[in-house]
Design a protein around this motif. Structure first.
Motif, PDB file in Angstrom:
ATOM      1  N   LEU A  55      44.218 -78.043 -69.095  1.00  0.00           N
ATOM      2  CA  LEU A  55      42.771 -78.019 -69.306  1.00  0.00           C
ATOM      3  C   LEU A  55      42.560 -77.589 -70.744  1.00  0.00           C
ATOM      4  O   LEU A  55      43.226 -76.669 -71.227  1.00  0.00           O
ATOM      5  N   ARG A  56      41.643 -78.250 -71.451  1.00  0.00           N
ATOM      6  CA  ARG A  56      41.377 -77.847 -72.827  1.00  0.00           C
ATOM      7  C   ARG A  56      39.926 -78.117 -73.176  1.00  0.00           C
ATOM      8  O   ARG A  56      39.242 -78.875 -72.504  1.00  0.00           O
ATOM      9  N   GLY A  57      39.461 -77.462 -74.236  1.00  0.00           N
ATOM     10  CA  GLY A  57      38.097 -77.638 -74.692  1.00  0.00           C
ATOM     11  C   GLY A  57      37.144 -76.671 -74.013  1.00  0.00           C
ATOM     12  O   GLY A  57      37.535 -75.840 -73.196  1.00  0.00           O
ATOM     13  N   ALA A  58      35.868 -76.810 -74.379  1.00  0.00           N
ATOM     14  CA  ALA A  58      34.840 -75.945 -73.808  1.00  0.00           C
ATOM     15  C   ALA A  58      33.532 -76.713 -73.732  1.00  0.00           C
ATOM     16  O   ALA A  58      33.291 -77.625 -74.532  1.00  0.00           O
TER      17      ALA A  58
ATOM     18  N   ASP B  94      32.725 -80.782 -74.053  1.00  0.00           N
ATOM     19  CA  ASP B  94      33.967 -81.365 -74.559  1.00  0.00           C
ATOM     20  C   ASP B  94      35.195 -81.020 -73.716  1.00  0.00           C
ATOM     21  O   ASP B  94      36.308 -81.340 -74.111  1.00  0.00           O
ATOM     22  N   LYS B  95      35.022 -80.378 -72.582  1.00  0.00           N
ATOM     23  CA  LYS B  95      36.158 -79.954 -71.769  1.00  0.00           C
ATOM     24  C   LYS B  95      36.859 -81.165 -71.149  1.00  0.00           C
ATOM     25  O   LYS B  95      36.213 -82.035 -70.567  1.00  0.00           O
ATOM     26  N   THR B  96      38.191 -81.225 -71.284  1.00  0.00           N
ATOM     27  CA  THR B  96      38.976 -82.309 -70.713  1.00  0.00           C
ATOM     28  C   THR B  96      40.138 -81.728 -69.930  1.00  0.00           C
ATOM     29  O   THR B  96      40.519 -80.577 -70.115  1.00  0.00           O
TER      30      THR B  96
END
Length: 121
Positions: A51-54, A57-59
């Motif tokens: 999980l990445r981003g915030a 924009d989280k992907t």
């Protein structure tokens, strides 16, 4: 620090809260696919490896083993309109946030332990 107008726009984009999941969980995604004038739902089931981003924009990246033992990874935006459903099938017990080491593992070595009912409480 984000511009307040950008923050307001992103808050509008995030309408519903998706289910809570983390790396190591087995999830089943319903993806809306449009072929010509037909719209159908295709399911993609696999292990969430990152999980990445915030915010908007989280992907997240999902890995499954396809035909002939070929690993297939797909990256999905969490708040995409093409995602119809996200179902958490199994909660995995892992000690890392990114499970990229699963790319080198095959068969039983690629298994992830499941969280028992006692550990959830």
């Amino acid at each position: 620090m984000k511009n307040r107008y950008i923050q307001h726009f992103e808050d509008i984009q995030i309408k519903s809260q998706p289910p809570v999941f983390k790396a190591g969980d087995t999830i089943k995604l319903g993806i809306r696919i449009q072929e010509g004038d037909k719209v159908r739902t295709q399911y993609f089931e696999g292990v969430c490896i990152s999980l990445r981003g915030a915010g908007v924009d989280k992907t997240f990246c999902v890995r499954k083993i396809g035909a002939n033992g070929i690993g297939v990874e797909r990256i999905f935006p969490l708040y995409s309109e093409s995602l119809v459903s996200i179902d958490v099938l199994r909660v995995g017990r892992v000690r890392r946030a990114k499970l990229y080491y699963l790319r080198q593992r095959r068969g039983k070595a690629a298994r992830i332990k499941e969280v028992r009912k006692k550990e959830l409480a």
